[in-house]
Motif scaffolding. Structure first.
Motif, PDB file in Angstrom:
ATOM      1  N   TRP A 227       5.004  -3.505   2.855  1.00  0.00           N
ATOM      2  CA  TRP A 227       5.700  -3.231   1.596  1.00  0.00           C
ATOM      3  C   TRP A 227       7.081  -2.606   1.809  1.00  0.00           C
ATOM      4  O   TRP A 227       7.735  -2.222   0.846  1.00  0.00           O
ATOM      5  CB  TRP A 227       4.845  -2.330   0.713  1.00  0.00           C
ATOM      6  N   VAL A 228       7.500  -2.513   3.051  1.00  0.00           N
ATOM      7  CA  VAL A 228       8.861  -2.059   3.374  1.00  0.00           C
ATOM      8  C   VAL A 228       9.668  -3.306   3.728  1.00  0.00           C
ATOM      9  O   VAL A 228       9.431  -3.915   4.780  1.00  0.00           O
ATOM     10  CB  VAL A 228       8.859  -1.060   4.552  1.00  0.00           C
ATOM     11  N   PRO A 229      10.600  -3.730   2.878  1.00  0.00           N
ATOM     12  CA  PRO A 229      11.265  -5.028   3.065  1.00  0.00           C
ATOM     13  C   PRO A 229      11.879  -5.225   4.450  1.00  0.00           C
ATOM     14  O   PRO A 229      11.759  -6.313   5.036  1.00  0.00           O
ATOM     15  CB  PRO A 229      12.347  -5.026   1.978  1.00  0.00           C
ATOM     16  N   GLU A 230      12.503  -4.180   4.999  1.00  0.00           N
ATOM     17  CA  GLU A 230      13.164  -4.354   6.297  1.00  0.00           C
ATOM     18  C   GLU A 230      12.183  -4.416   7.465  1.00  0.00           C
ATOM     19  O   GLU A 230      12.555  -4.740   8.598  1.00  0.00           O
ATOM     20  CB  GLU A 230      14.176  -3.225   6.543  1.00  0.00           C
ATOM     21  N   LEU A 231      10.895  -4.085   7.226  1.00  0.00           N
ATOM     22  CA  LEU A 231       9.885  -4.123   8.280  1.00  0.00           C
ATOM     23  C   LEU A 231       8.905  -5.290   8.145  1.00  0.00           C
ATOM     24  O   LEU A 231       8.191  -5.618   9.098  1.00  0.00           O
ATOM     25  CB  LEU A 231       9.087  -2.817   8.300  1.00  0.00           C
ATOM     26  N   ARG A 232       8.845  -5.903   6.969  1.00  0.00           N
ATOM     27  CA  ARG A 232       7.807  -6.896   6.670  1.00  0.00           C
ATOM     28  C   ARG A 232       7.776  -8.043   7.673  1.00  0.00           C
ATOM     29  O   ARG A 232       6.711  -8.497   8.081  1.00  0.00           O
ATOM     30  CB  ARG A 232       8.014  -7.441   5.264  1.00  0.00           C
TER      31      ARG A 232
END
Length: 318
Positions: A227-232
């Protein structure tokens, strides 16, 4: 077993490997005494023949479909070989079901004679087994006038006690022939046998529990990097993802606590003579939290002197 996991040679009998050939497993001709023994069993279609062939290639003397009552005799013959047959693998399955009742007596006899033996059990899901039998258009050896599923159910019932006694259970549901051989190589290739070997496997709960797990660890209490866009787009092998996971409240404490628990468990396994343990570490999708936790837990086990292999079952799935 073909590229999809089907055990192609499960219906044939009588293969034997030359102990003086094959990489990584040549017996020492000067060695004497009781040979090492591995018993390969499990579900029809789960890859017994592939597992046996792998040991044969590693230099083991392999006998397929040996009646269980003859296992002690086989070991005795190996002991008389003056070290020429130092390692024996036998395949025991339902094709010898008339003799299967003798297996318990044979195992008791081996224990009394202090024969070093291990049981490898090949497992697979019902859906995988049905697909494999249908792909080769063969009936299950126990289905009789029923369906393939009827035969699978009967075989599971027959092998339930043996599965519980197994030293190593391998689930081949999602493995091809090369991946199964890699698992066997990881357990049996090389020189001196370690005291304890651990497999730490990450997985996603939405794809089901690993059936070959001895212990299951649940990481879903931690916030999900999905749910963390930069980690997905990344996995738990990425350092940013790993830092995110272990910066969450309770993550490091959980790792430390479970590592301490594993220390107690592995000491008990050693005392009981158990040589293999599979620890399944799960999160929702098997991509972020479980992968990061598996990597750290494996390092901790390795630092305790446990030979450890890491497997990420579901990391590549969408």
């Amino acid at each position: 077993m073909n590229e999809n996991g089907t055990d192609e040679t499960d219906q044939t009998a009588g293969t034997a490997g030359d102990p003086a050939s094959g990489p990584g497993g040549t017996a020492d001709s000067g060695q004497t005494g009781i040979p090492e023994l591995v018993i390969i069993s499990g579900m029809s279609g789960a890859g017994r023949s592939t597992a046996a062939k792998c040991l044969e290639d590693l230099g083991w003397f392999v006998v397929d479909n040996l009646p269980p009552a003859l296992i002690p005799t086989m070991v005795e013959l190996g002991a008389r070989s003056q070290g020429n047959v130092a390692r024996i693998a036998v395949v025991v399955d339902v094709r010898g079901r008339r003799f299967f009742d003798n297996l318990k007596e044979s195992l008791a006899d081996l224990k009394e004679k202090q024969v070093p033996r291990r049981i490898v059990f090949l497992e697979a899901s019902d859906n995988s087994l049905v697909a494999r039998f249908e792909s080769v258009r063969r009936p299950h050896p126990l289905q009789g006038d029923g369906t393939i599923l009827d035969g699978i159910a009967a075989e599971r019932d027959l092998l339930r006690e043996l599965r519980g006694d197994a030293d190593l259970v391998i689930d081949t549901s999602s493995l091809n022939v090369h991946e199964l051989r890699a698992k066997m190589d990881a357990q049996f290739a090389g020189g001196e046998e370690p005291e304890l070997r651990a497999t730490v496997m990450s997985f996603g709960y939405k794809y089901g529990l690993p059936v070959d797990a001895d212990l299951v660890v649940d990481c879903r209490f931690l916030p999900n990097p999905h749910w963390v866009p930069e980690l997905r787009q990344f996995t738990g092998l990425n350092e940013d993802v790993a830092q995110y996971v272990f910066n969450q409240p309770g993550a490091k404490e959980f790792l430390n606590g479970y590592a301490e628990l594993m220390h107690l468990v592995t000491e008990g396994y050693r005392r009981e003579g158990k040589r293999y343990v599979t620890v399944a570490v799960g999160c929702t999708g098997g991509k972020h939290r479980s992968v990061a936790m598996s990597e750290r837990l494996a390092r901790r086990l390795a630092s305790d002197g446990i030979e450890t292999v890491v497997v990420h079952r579901d990391m590549g799935r969408e």
